[in-house]
Design a protein around this motif. Structure first.
Motif, short mmCIF file in Angstrom:
data_model
loop_
_atom_site.label_atom_id
_atom_site.label_comp_id
_atom_site.label_asym_id
_atom_site.label_seq_id
_atom_site.Cartn_x
_atom_site.Cartn_y
_atom_site.Cartn_z
N CYS A 65 0.81 -1.21 0.00
CA CYS A 65 0.00 0.00 0.00
C CYS A 65 0.85 1.26 0.00
O CYS A 65 0.33 2.36 -0.10
CB CYS A 65 -0.99 0.00 1.16
SG CYS A 65 -0.26 -0.14 2.79
N SER A 66 2.18 1.10 0.09
CA SER A 66 3.05 2.27 0.01
C SER A 66 4.40 1.88 -0.59
O SER A 66 4.79 0.72 -0.56
CB SER A 66 3.28 2.88 1.39
OG SER A 66 4.23 2.12 2.10
N LEU A 67 5.09 2.87 -1.11
CA LEU A 67 6.41 2.64 -1.67
C LEU A 67 7.42 2.34 -0.59
O LEU A 67 8.38 1.59 -0.82
CB LEU A 67 6.86 3.85 -2.49
CG LEU A 67 6.29 3.95 -3.90
CD1 LEU A 67 6.89 2.93 -4.81
CD2 LEU A 67 4.82 3.99 -4.01
N SER A 68 7.24 2.89 0.59
CA SER A 68 8.16 2.61 1.69
C SER A 68 8.20 1.11 1.97
O SER A 68 9.26 0.54 2.21
CB SER A 68 7.74 3.36 2.96
OG SER A 68 7.84 4.74 2.75
N GLU A 69 7.03 0.48 1.92
CA GLU A 69 6.99 -0.97 2.17
C GLU A 69 7.67 -1.75 1.06
O GLU A 69 8.38 -2.73 1.32
CB GLU A 69 5.54 -1.42 2.33
CG GLU A 69 4.95 -0.91 3.62
CD GLU A 69 3.47 -1.16 3.74
OE1 GLU A 69 3.03 -1.40 4.87
OE2 GLU A 69 2.75 -1.11 2.72
N LEU A 70 7.48 -1.33 -0.18
CA LEU A 70 8.19 -1.98 -1.29
C LEU A 70 9.68 -1.94 -1.04
O LEU A 70 10.37 -2.96 -1.11
CB LEU A 70 7.87 -1.28 -2.62
CG LEU A 70 8.76 -1.71 -3.80
CD1 LEU A 70 8.42 -3.12 -4.25
CD2 LEU A 70 8.61 -0.73 -4.95
N PHE A 71 10.20 -0.76 -0.73
CA PHE A 71 11.65 -0.63 -0.54
C PHE A 71 12.13 -1.29 0.74
O PHE A 71 13.26 -1.75 0.81
CB PHE A 71 12.08 0.84 -0.64
CG PHE A 71 11.96 1.34 -2.05
CD1 PHE A 71 12.71 0.77 -3.07
CD2 PHE A 71 11.08 2.36 -2.36
CE1 PHE A 71 12.60 1.21 -4.38
CE2 PHE A 71 10.96 2.81 -3.67
CZ PHE A 71 11.73 2.23 -4.68
N GLU A 72 11.27 -1.38 1.74
CA GLU A 72 11.63 -2.12 2.95
C GLU A 72 11.93 -3.58 2.58
O GLU A 72 12.90 -4.16 3.06
CB GLU A 72 10.47 -2.06 3.96
CG GLU A 72 10.79 -2.72 5.27
CD GLU A 72 9.65 -2.58 6.27
OE1 GLU A 72 9.46 -3.52 7.05
OE2 GLU A 72 8.97 -1.54 6.28
N VAL A 73 11.14 -4.14 1.69
CA VAL A 73 11.37 -5.52 1.24
C VAL A 73 12.60 -5.59 0.34
O VAL A 73 13.47 -6.44 0.52
CB VAL A 73 10.12 -6.08 0.52
CG1 VAL A 73 10.43 -7.43 -0.13
CG2 VAL A 73 8.96 -6.22 1.50
N LEU A 74 12.70 -4.68 -0.64
CA LEU A 74 13.83 -4.72 -1.57
C LEU A 74 15.17 -4.52 -0.87
O LEU A 74 16.18 -5.11 -1.25
CB LEU A 74 13.66 -3.68 -2.68
CG LEU A 74 12.50 -3.91 -3.65
CD1 LEU A 74 12.43 -2.79 -4.66
CD2 LEU A 74 12.61 -5.25 -4.34
N GLY A 76 15.63 -5.22 2.34
CA GLY A 76 15.66 -6.11 3.50
C GLY A 76 16.66 -7.24 3.36
O GLY A 76 17.39 -7.35 2.37
N GLU A 77 16.67 -8.09 4.36
CA GLU A 77 17.62 -9.20 4.42
C GLU A 77 17.54 -10.11 3.20
O GLU A 77 18.55 -10.61 2.72
CB GLU A 77 17.38 -10.03 5.68
CG GLU A 77 17.78 -9.31 6.94
CD GLU A 77 17.47 -10.13 8.18
OE1 GLU A 77 17.31 -11.36 8.06
OE2 GLU A 77 17.41 -9.54 9.26
N ASP A 78 16.33 -10.37 2.71
CA ASP A 78 16.18 -11.26 1.57
C ASP A 78 16.47 -10.55 0.26
O ASP A 78 16.67 -11.19 -0.77
CB ASP A 78 14.76 -11.85 1.52
CG ASP A 78 14.55 -12.85 2.64
OD1 ASP A 78 15.56 -13.39 3.14
OD2 ASP A 78 13.40 -13.09 3.01
N GLY A 79 16.49 -9.22 0.28
CA GLY A 79 16.84 -8.43 -0.89
C GLY A 79 16.11 -8.85 -2.14
O GLY A 79 14.89 -8.89 -2.16
N GLN A 80 16.84 -9.20 -3.15
CA GLN A 80 16.28 -9.51 -4.46
C GLN A 80 15.96 -11.00 -4.64
O GLN A 80 15.60 -11.42 -5.73
CB GLN A 80 17.25 -9.06 -5.55
CG GLN A 80 17.57 -7.59 -5.52
CD GLN A 80 16.40 -6.74 -5.92
OE1 GLN A 80 15.69 -7.06 -6.85
NE2 GLN A 80 16.18 -5.64 -5.22
N ARG A 81 16.07 -11.80 -3.60
CA ARG A 81 15.89 -13.24 -3.71
C ARG A 81 14.52 -13.60 -4.29
O ARG A 81 13.49 -13.27 -3.73
CB ARG A 81 16.05 -13.90 -2.34
CG ARG A 81 16.12 -15.41 -2.43
CD ARG A 81 16.45 -16.05 -1.13
NE ARG A 81 17.70 -15.49 -0.61
CZ ARG A 81 18.00 -15.42 0.67
NH1 ARG A 81 17.16 -15.86 1.57
NH2 ARG A 81 19.14 -14.91 1.07
#
Length: 172
Positions: A65-74, A76-81
Motif C-alpha cells: 500500500c506504500s512505496l516505503s513498504e516496497l523498498f523495505e522488502v527490496l 531487506g535481508e532477503d533483498g532480491q531473492r
C-alpha cells in the motif's frame, strides 16, 4: 549442405528468441478489490497514493500500500531473492485518490520524495514514468525528484521506523 546451414541458422534464431523471452520481466498484476498489503494486511483500495508490487519468478505477487513498504522488502535481508520484477504506479496517469492500473517497472520510474502528498501511511513517495510529470508534481506538492539509482535507505529515511508500524491512523 544448404539444408544443414538453414537448419543451424533457424536453431540459432530460436535460441536467441528464447533468450529474449527469458530476459523479459514478468508482467505486473492488477490487484483484486479485496487485495491486501503483503506486510500489514491493509486493504489497497481504501487508501490514496501510489501502490507497488513485487512479481516473483514463480508468478506469486505481493502488493504494497506504500512505496516505503516496497523498498523495505527490496532493501531487506532477503533483498532480491526470487524477485522477477517490481512495479509502481504511474501517478501521471492514475487517479491519486483511487489509483488503478498504469503499472511501470520501478527501475524505470522517477520518484518524488519529501512532498506534502498523502498516501496510506501519511506522507508518501510519488511515482511517475516521466521526469517532467514528476517535476510538475514536485512543483505543486513540494519535494524533490530522484531516479531509481538514487533510491537508497538513507535517502528514503527507511529503517528509522518500520513501514508497517508507520501508518497514518487519521486515514482510517
Amino acid at each position: 549442405m544448404k539444408f544443414k546451414r538453414n537448419a543451424a541458422a533457424m536453431v540459432v534464431v530460436l535460441m536467441l528468441a528464447a533468450c529474449g523471452d527469458a530476459a523479459r520481466a514478468p508482467a505486473a498484476g492488477e490487484p483484486a478489490d479485496d487485495a491486501a498489503c503483503a506486510l500489514d494486511g491493509m486493504s489497497l483500495k481504501d487508501y490514496p497514493g501510489p501502490k507497488a508490487q513485487i512479481v516473483f519468478k514463480d508468478g506469486h505477487i505481493d502488493y504494497f500500500c506504500s512505496l516505503s513498504e516496497l523498498f523495505e522488502v527490496l532493501f531487506g535481508e532477503d533483498g532480491q531473492r526470487g524477485i522477477g520484477a517490481s512495479y509502481v504506479q504511474d501517478m501521471g496517469k492514475a487517479d491519486w485518490n483511487r489509483p488503478r492500473g498504469h503499472w511501470i517497472e520501478a527501475r524505470n520510474a522517477f520518484f518524488v520524495i519529501d512532498s506534502r502528498a498523502r498516501g496510506a501511511m501519511g506522507p508518501t513517495i510519488g511515482t511517475f514514468a516521466s521526469k517532467e510529470e514528476a517535476q510538475a508534481f514536485a512543483a505543486r506538492e513540494g519535494g524533490r525528484v530522484i531516479d531509481y539509482s538514487q533510491v537508497k535507505p538513507d535517502v528514503l529515511k527507511l529503517g528509522t521506523k518500520p513501514a508497517r508500524d508507520a501508518h497514518d491512523d487519521s486515514m482510517r
